[in-house]
Design a protein around this motif. Structure first.
Motif, PDB file in Angstrom:
ATOM      1  N   ASP A 139      37.217 -12.159  55.177  1.00 20.40           N
ATOM      2  CA  ASP A 139      37.524 -13.584  55.253  1.00 20.40           C
ATOM      3  C   ASP A 139      36.227 -14.370  55.425  1.00 20.40           C
ATOM      4  O   ASP A 139      35.968 -14.961  56.476  1.00 20.40           O
ATOM      5  CB  ASP A 139      38.491 -13.843  56.412  1.00 20.40           C
ATOM      6  N   LYS A 140      35.411 -14.348  54.390  1.00 18.66           N
ATOM      7  CA  LYS A 140      34.096 -14.989  54.431  1.00 18.66           C
ATOM      8  C   LYS A 140      33.957 -15.943  53.249  1.00 18.66           C
ATOM      9  O   LYS A 140      34.645 -15.826  52.230  1.00 18.66           O
ATOM     10  CB  LYS A 140      32.984 -13.928  54.380  1.00 18.66           C
ATOM     11  N   LYS A 141      33.032 -16.876  53.394  1.00 21.96           N
ATOM     12  CA  LYS A 141      32.866 -17.905  52.368  1.00 21.96           C
ATOM     13  C   LYS A 141      32.346 -17.334  51.057  1.00 21.96           C
ATOM     14  O   LYS A 141      32.579 -17.914  49.992  1.00 21.96           O
ATOM     15  CB  LYS A 141      31.903 -18.990  52.868  1.00 21.96           C
ATOM     16  N   ASN A 142      31.605 -16.212  51.128  1.00 15.03           N
ATOM     17  CA  ASN A 142      31.062 -15.642  49.892  1.00 15.03           C
ATOM     18  C   ASN A 142      32.114 -14.866  49.096  1.00 15.03           C
ATOM     19  O   ASN A 142      31.867 -14.440  47.975  1.00 15.03           O
ATOM     20  CB  ASN A 142      29.874 -14.734  50.198  1.00 15.03           C
ATOM     21  N   ILE A 143      33.305 -14.670  49.692  1.00 14.27           N
ATOM     22  CA  ILE A 143      34.415 -14.012  48.979  1.00 14.27           C
ATOM     23  C   ILE A 143      35.173 -15.069  48.189  1.00 14.27           C
ATOM     24  O   ILE A 143      35.523 -16.125  48.734  1.00 14.27           O
ATOM     25  CB  ILE A 143      35.366 -13.311  49.978  1.00 14.27           C
ATOM     26  N   VAL A 177      43.570  -2.366  59.897  1.00  7.39           N
ATOM     27  CA  VAL A 177      43.877  -3.276  58.788  1.00  7.39           C
ATOM     28  C   VAL A 177      43.380  -4.684  59.094  1.00  7.39           C
ATOM     29  O   VAL A 177      42.859  -5.382  58.204  1.00  7.39           O
ATOM     30  CB  VAL A 177      45.394  -3.279  58.509  1.00  7.39           C
ATOM     31  N   MET A 178      43.518  -5.118  60.338  1.00  6.29           N
ATOM     32  CA  MET A 178      43.048  -6.459  60.701  1.00  6.29           C
ATOM     33  C   MET A 178      41.529  -6.561  60.613  1.00  6.29           C
ATOM     34  O   MET A 178      40.993  -7.607  60.232  1.00  6.29           O
ATOM     35  CB  MET A 178      43.525  -6.813  62.112  1.00  6.29           C
ATOM     36  N   ILE A 179      40.823  -5.480  60.949  1.00 12.54           N
ATOM     37  CA  ILE A 179      39.366  -5.457  60.781  1.00 12.54           C
ATOM     38  C   ILE A 179      39.021  -5.640  59.306  1.00 12.54           C
ATOM     39  O   ILE A 179      38.113  -6.394  58.941  1.00 12.54           O
ATOM     40  CB  ILE A 179      38.773  -4.130  61.312  1.00 12.54           C
ATOM     41  N   VAL A 237      48.113  -8.480  53.904  1.00  8.54           N
ATOM     42  CA  VAL A 237      48.299  -8.297  55.341  1.00  8.54           C
ATOM     43  C   VAL A 237      49.591  -8.955  55.818  1.00  8.54           C
ATOM     44  O   VAL A 237      50.237  -8.453  56.747  1.00  8.54           O
ATOM     45  CB  VAL A 237      47.083  -8.834  56.124  1.00  8.54           C
ATOM     46  N   TRP A 238      49.996 -10.066  55.192  1.00  7.66           N
ATOM     47  CA  TRP A 238      51.308 -10.660  55.548  1.00  7.66           C
ATOM     48  C   TRP A 238      52.424  -9.649  55.322  1.00  7.66           C
ATOM     49  O   TRP A 238      53.293  -9.465  56.175  1.00  7.66           O
ATOM     50  CB  TRP A 238      51.560 -11.905  54.693  1.00  7.66           C
ATOM     51  N   TRP A 239      52.390  -9.018  54.143  1.00  7.58           N
ATOM     52  CA  TRP A 239      53.412  -7.998  53.848  1.00  7.58           C
ATOM     53  C   TRP A 239      53.278  -6.819  54.802  1.00  7.58           C
ATOM     54  O   TRP A 239      54.271  -6.291  55.301  1.00  7.58           O
ATOM     55  CB  TRP A 239      53.271  -7.503  52.403  1.00  7.58           C
ATOM     56  N   TYR A 240      52.045  -6.430  55.031  1.00  9.01           N
ATOM     57  CA  TYR A 240      51.795  -5.253  55.881  1.00  9.01           C
ATOM     58  C   TYR A 240      52.357  -5.460  57.282  1.00  9.01           C
ATOM     59  O   TYR A 240      53.113  -4.625  57.801  1.00  9.01           O
ATOM     60  CB  TYR A 240      50.286  -4.988  55.949  1.00  9.01           C
ATOM     61  N   LEU A 241      51.999  -6.564  57.914  1.00  7.35           N
ATOM     62  CA  LEU A 241      52.479  -6.837  59.275  1.00  7.35           C
ATOM     63  C   LEU A 241      53.986  -7.065  59.294  1.00  7.35           C
ATOM     64  O   LEU A 241      54.672  -6.647  60.243  1.00  7.35           O
ATOM     65  CB  LEU A 241      51.759  -8.051  59.855  1.00  7.35           C
ATOM     66  N   ARG A 295      40.457 -13.891  48.623  1.00 17.63           N
ATOM     67  CA  ARG A 295      40.816 -14.089  50.041  1.00 17.63           C
ATOM     68  C   ARG A 295      42.313 -14.320  50.186  1.00 17.63           C
ATOM     69  O   ARG A 295      42.944 -13.813  51.112  1.00 17.63           O
ATOM     70  CB  ARG A 295      40.023 -15.264  50.613  1.00 17.63           C
ATOM     71  N   ARG A 296      42.894 -15.108  49.266  1.00 19.14           N
ATOM     72  CA  ARG A 296      44.351 -15.343  49.315  1.00 19.14           C
ATOM     73  C   ARG A 296      45.120 -14.038  49.076  1.00 19.14           C
ATOM     74  O   ARG A 296      46.149 -13.781  49.703  1.00 19.14           O
ATOM     75  CB  ARG A 296      44.749 -16.375  48.264  1.00 19.14           C
ATOM     76  N   PHE A 297      44.603 -13.225  48.151  1.00 16.55           N
ATOM     77  CA  PHE A 297      45.256 -11.948  47.883  1.00 16.55           C
ATOM     78  C   PHE A 297      45.209 -11.046  49.122  1.00 16.55           C
ATOM     79  O   PHE A 297      46.208 -10.410  49.480  1.00 16.55           O
ATOM     80  CB  PHE A 297      44.573 -11.252  46.702  1.00 16.55           C
ATOM     81  N   ASN A 298      44.057 -11.000  49.776  1.00 18.94           N
ATOM     82  CA  ASN A 298      43.918 -10.180  50.987  1.00 18.94           C
ATOM     83  C   ASN A 298      44.891 -10.642  52.079  1.00 18.94           C
ATOM     84  O   ASN A 298      45.488  -9.828  52.784  1.00 18.94           O
ATOM     85  CB  ASN A 298      42.485 -10.246  51.516  1.00 18.94           C
TER      86      ASN A 298
END
Length: 524
Positions: A380-384, A372-374, A396-400, A389-392
């Motif tokens: 987490d890139k500038k073209n996203i 999941v971290m991968i 992961v905050w919820w996941y961890l 990116r905030r949604f992603n």
């Protein structure tokens, strides 16, 4: 393995998507399942009992029947005594009597657990323990049937698909990447290296558990087409071929002239099959002229992996009406049925195998987390777009938060059930799930993966070190006391938590900045 670019991309994205979708459920399965390897030890630790690991019905069957006769009218009933786990309690089932002339009292069935030491009885809910809870949690039975069963089964199935596609995707570089670990490289490289190496180490373990888990939880869906395609919907015939059927014997309405000793049949069977361990005693038409006794069990696993046996006696003349010799070569059906269970439960060897399985289970948890971290770091890139990116990040905050809070919550629950003994099913459900929810929400609103990892380990370590202390205060079974008394299972759980908490403490020390390590040492 040479595959086209298009097929490679399909497999890669399928592997990623299937892994993300099932990851939370899969983490819960592996985390709770890892503790389930020590289910019996946890149960005996919680109750303050010690039970020899015999894997057999170590009880005087005649005495049990005599005690039941003081409470229940037994004539004409089918009675079952079964040893399921290595604990003092055995399951007792009483069917409705076949005697149509019997009174109302005999017209109701009963199922309960009996303590073989003090002969006390308890219902399933009353005898519910933390060990049973963690065991059931790893296949979601807390979710109403059959939703929980199928959910865990499909999770295992898609995990099987994920690990197979993962092996195919990484095949060309799987050996070279296994020896590569770059902890000082960028974050995505660190996660990728550890995910690949540990995933390869745990692949055989994960494959076995994904396969057997999917089989156990989804076998009803597998059997259904077979039932209608090959058996024309005849369920009884299918169960007979699979050897799941239970024989039926008619009541003759004629009582046996003398009392019957079930122990004598057990002793005869053990003499006939040297080393045979009886785990299940089934009595048909108790006290009637057509009374039968069925004994089933197995040869010790260290002697024969698939030594499953069963014998049925007609009590009136002592004749054998059915025999399945465990010393003979096992059938294909026995090998499939028994081997899948033995591989899944890892109960065919002693503590060594279960400890290894526990470690591999935690490694599997790490592989799930790192996958999941991968996924997060790769996006987490500038073209996203910033919104994506905030949604992603929130995902992961919820996941961890959900996954990592299981460690401190499990440790805390050990303390809770020891302080509030014999609390029962409802109490364990409420304290664990409410506590888990509170911790998950707390970690989520901190909005920091670093904070979640760090304080999950810290809380887990603190609670873990407290477990043997609380056990000593409440029960008096301090480490040295349980060791001196030979309370092996109680001693093991205390040592288990000391070792696990020490390892997580070391991890925190490596994780914390140097200036914070002294403060953490003072707290502990």
């Amino acid at each position: 393995m040479n595959i086209g670019k298009r097929i490679y991309n399909i497999l890669f994205h399928t592997h990623t998507v299937s892994g993300i979708v099932i990851s939370v459920g899969l983490y819960v399965i592996f985390f709770a399942g890892s503790f389930s390897f020590f289910r019996d030890e946890i149960v005996n630790w919680e109750r303050g009992h010690s039970f020899p690991v015999t894997d057999e019905l170590d009880v005087n069957a005649d005495t049990v029947i005599q005690n039941l006769g003081e409470t229940y009218q037994l004539y004409g009933r089918d009675i079952g005594l079964r040893h399921i786990y290595n604990e003092r309690r055995i399951s007792v089932s009483l069917a409705v009597t076949k005697d149509s002339t019997a009174g109302e009292e005999a017209q109701s069935s009963a199922f309960f657990y009996m303590d073989t030491s003090d002969k006390s009885t308890a219902t399933y809910r009353e005898s519910y323990t933390l060990g049973e809870f963690l065991y059931r949690l790893h296949f979601f039975t807390q979710i109403p049937y059959p939703v929980g069963y199928y959910l865990s089964g499909f999770t295992a199935f898609f995990f099987l698909f994920a690990i197979l596609t993962g092996i195919i995707v990484h095949w060309n570089k799987i050996i070279s990447n296994f020896y590569v670990f770059r902890p000082w490289a960028k974050l995505k490289t660190l996660w990728t290296d550890s995910h690949t190496a540990l995933g390869l180490i745990g692949f055989p373990f994960q494959f076995v558990y994904a396969l057997t888990g999917a089989f156990f939880m989804l076998k009803a869906m597998v059997i259904a087409p077979v039932l209608f395609a090959l058996y024309d919907g005849d369920q009884k015939k299918l169960y007979k071929d699979l050897e799941y059927d239970t024989p039926v014997y008619e009541l003759h309405y004629k009582r046996l002239p003398t009392d019957v000793s079930i122990n004598s049949f057990i002793d005869d069977t053990k003499d006939q099959w040297g080393g045979f361990r009886v785990t299940n005693v089934q009595i048909f038409n108790y006290g009637d002229a057509n009374m039968h006794v069925a004994l089933s069990g197995n040869i010790p696993y260290e002697n024969k992996m698939n030594g499953v046996g069963k014998i049925i006696y007609k009590v009136a003349d002592g004749s054998v009406v059915y025999e399945k010799d465990p010393l003979l070569a096992s059938s294909y059906l026995d090998i499939v049925k028994n081997l899948l269970y033995r591989l899944h439960f890892a109960d065919y060897a002693n503590y060594g195998l279960r400890i290894i399985s526990f470690v591999l289970g935690l490694i599997s948890c790490y592989v799930i987390l790192s996958g999941v971290m991968i996924w997060l770091v790769a996006r987490d890139k500038k073209n996203i777009p910033e919104k994506q990116r905030r949604f992603n990040e929130k995902v992961v905050w919820w996941y961890l938060a959900i996954c990592l809070s299981m460690y401190p919550m499990t440790a805390l629950e050990f303390i809770v059930v020891k302080v509030f003994q014999n609390a029962g099913m409802t109490f364990i459900y409420q304290t664990f799930f409410i506590g888990w929810l509170v911790l998950s929400v707390f970690f989520y609103f901190k909005r920091s993966n670093v904070f979640t990892v760090k304080y999950s380990l810290i809380l887990g370590s603190v609670f873990g070190f407290m477990i043997p202390i609380v056990n000593g205060i409440v029960s008096g079974n301090w480490l040295w006391v349980s060791l001196e008394k030979g309370l092996q299972q109680i001693w093991f759980i205390d040592i288990f938590w000391i070792v696990l908490s020490s390892l997580s403490t070391i991890a925190v020390f490596k994780y914390l900045p140097k200036r914070n390590r002294i403060l953490f040492s003072i707290i502990l």
